[in-house]
Design an enzyme around this catalytic site. Structure first.
Site, PDB file in Angstrom:
ATOM      1  N   ASP A 195      19.449  35.581 -10.037  1.00 53.46           N
ATOM      2  CA  ASP A 195      18.588  34.764 -10.628  1.00 53.46           C
ATOM      3  C   ASP A 195      17.975  35.138 -12.063  1.00 53.46           C
ATOM      4  O   ASP A 195      18.639  36.371 -12.490  1.00 53.46           O
ATOM      5  CB  ASP A 195      17.376  34.486  -9.731  1.00 53.46           C
ATOM      6  N   HIS A 268      19.461  29.687 -14.076  1.00 46.65           N
ATOM      7  CA  HIS A 268      18.996  30.871 -13.361  1.00 46.65           C
ATOM      8  C   HIS A 268      20.205  32.121 -13.630  1.00 46.65           C
ATOM      9  O   HIS A 268      20.317  32.690 -12.945  1.00 46.65           O
ATOM     10  CB  HIS A 268      18.902  30.583 -11.801  1.00 46.65           C
ATOM     11  N   ASP A 331      20.789  24.014  -9.633  1.00 45.43           N
ATOM     12  CA  ASP A 331      19.466  23.482  -9.879  1.00 45.43           C
ATOM     13  C   ASP A 331      18.822  24.129 -11.173  1.00 45.43           C
ATOM     14  O   ASP A 331      19.317  25.175 -11.755  1.00 45.43           O
ATOM     15  CB  ASP A 331      18.469  24.002  -8.770  1.00 45.43           C
ATOM     16  N   GLU A 332      17.825  23.326 -11.728  1.00 42.67           N
ATOM     17  CA  GLU A 332      16.990  23.894 -12.876  1.00 42.67           C
ATOM     18  C   GLU A 332      17.691  24.418 -13.929  1.00 42.67           C
ATOM     19  O   GLU A 332      17.620  25.580 -14.365  1.00 42.67           O
ATOM     20  CB  GLU A 332      15.729  24.796 -12.170  1.00 42.67           C
TER      21      GLU A 332
END
Ligand SMILES: [Zn+2]
Length: 367
Positions: A195, A268, A331-332
């Site tokens: 991450d 991330h 994600d994100e």
């Protein structure tokens, strides 16, 4: 007898009876997750140094787990013999199903597979005093409530996730976590290994992942929105060597738990980009993230460096994990830098993509 004295006497007798009741009677079964069916019966079984355990090699994981659990949690040593018996029964429903019967003088576990028998053992484990879990059991015998259970899982995927990036956990803790998953009959451990705030898996081809990406210089304390933000000024991090990863995977396998590693992309990724700035769109030097949130520095989707790097990473990750799946995040992933990056925009044009969101779809299948 005056009122107050008689009241004290009644309370004393009640307390005495309730205490002695707790000592004599086995525990009330409260198995989690709740078995498909269970019937509590009269009586109990007593495990002592005279109790025998019998299982053949088809049930070696379940049988050895039960033996180790009782012997390491108490001073009792099980003999060979069949007062506790694990046996094959093809009529049991489901490969993970089982029946568990506790009678006066006998415990019988029936299953089609070692997995089913292992889950029967986890139910039996939950019928035993909790002091066996932390080696504080001091008795010479263990009393088990008579019960009849038939069970099989409702869901085939039963998993829990652990983020080891924002907080690094020791291998010993992860084994404890896996033990808890096994007790609850979970079969998947989702290991969040990379991450923005750290990279936690050794990749031999990219040593800076271990030297740079695995550590952040400090960590935010208090809430993200606090003003001013305050930091602890302590370098924090670490990573799991490939040998440690193998050790955890084997430990989980021996409890019928599949480990799914998560290698985040394209978002991330700030820790990886801090180690290798050429993986980002701006190519600027970055720090491993020291705060929480969603960060704009993601892998550049226009650069071949990114795909070479990720392919090399996965080439080392895949052989470590025998399960069918590798989780690749998704994600994100803010598109701010992709919008301003010539290489990303060129990739959109070359592949006739509509926008940066289609570029992410394209990224995930290595377009
Ligand atoms: Zn780019």
């Amino acid at each position: 007898m005056p009122f107050n004295t008689s009241l004290v006497f009644i309370v004393f007798i009640s307390l005495f009876l309730s205490c002695s009741k707790e000592i004599v009677e086995p525990l009330t079964p409260q198995i989690i997750p709740k078995p498909l069916s269970q019937t509590i019966k009269e009586g109990h079984f007593t495990i002592t140094n005279n109790t025998g355990l019998d299982f053949n090699e088809d049930f070696s994981v379940a049988g050895n787990f039960l033996k180790d659990f009782i012997e390491s949690g108490s001073s009792i040593s099980l003999k060979s013999g069949s007062s506790i018996l694990i046996e094959k029964d093809e009529t049991i429903q489901g490969l993970e199903g089982y029946s568990l019967d506790v009678f006066l003088g006998k415990i019988i576990i029936k299953a089609k597979t070692d997995v089913g028998a292992f889950y029967a053992v986890q139910s039996l484990r939950q019928l035993l005093p909790i002091s066996l879990e932390n080696n504080t059991f001091t008795g010479k015998q263990i009393t088990v409530q008579s019960i009849s259970i038939t069970d099989k899982p409702q869901f085939s995927y039963r998993g829990m996730h652990l983020d080891v990036v924002r907080h690094m956990f020791s291998v010993a803790f992860i084994k404890k976590y896996i033990d808890a998953l096994a007790m609850l009959k979970m079969n998947t451990f989702h290991w969040h290994l990379t991450d923005d705030q750290g990279w936690r898996i050794e990749i031999k081809k990219y040593p800076k992942l271990q030297e740079v990406a695995a550590f952040r210089n400090q960590t935010l304390i208090e809430h993200f929105s606090a003003e001013p933000q305050r930091f602890d000024s302590k370098k924090y991090g670490g990573f799991y060597s490939q040998e440690q990863i193998k050790e955890v995977v084997a430990y989980a396998q021996n409890r019928f738990i599949t480990v799914i590693p998560e290698i985040e992309m394209p978002g991330h990724a700030q820790a990886a980009i801090a180690a290798y700035p050429e993986l980002g769109c701006t190519k600027e030097a970055l720090q491993v993230a020291e705060t929480w949130g969603v960060f704009e520095d993601i892998f550049c989707a226009g650069s071949e460096n990114t795909f070479t790097f990720l392919q090399d990473v996965l080439d080392e990750v895949i052989p470590l994990f025998p399960g069918k799946y590798i989780h690749i995040g998704g994600d994100e992933a803010p598109k701010t830098h992709w919008k301003a990056c010539d290489a990303c925009q060129q990739r959109i044009e070359d592949n006739k993509l509509k926008d940066e969101h289609e570029l992410q779809s394209c990224f995930m299948v290595e377009c």
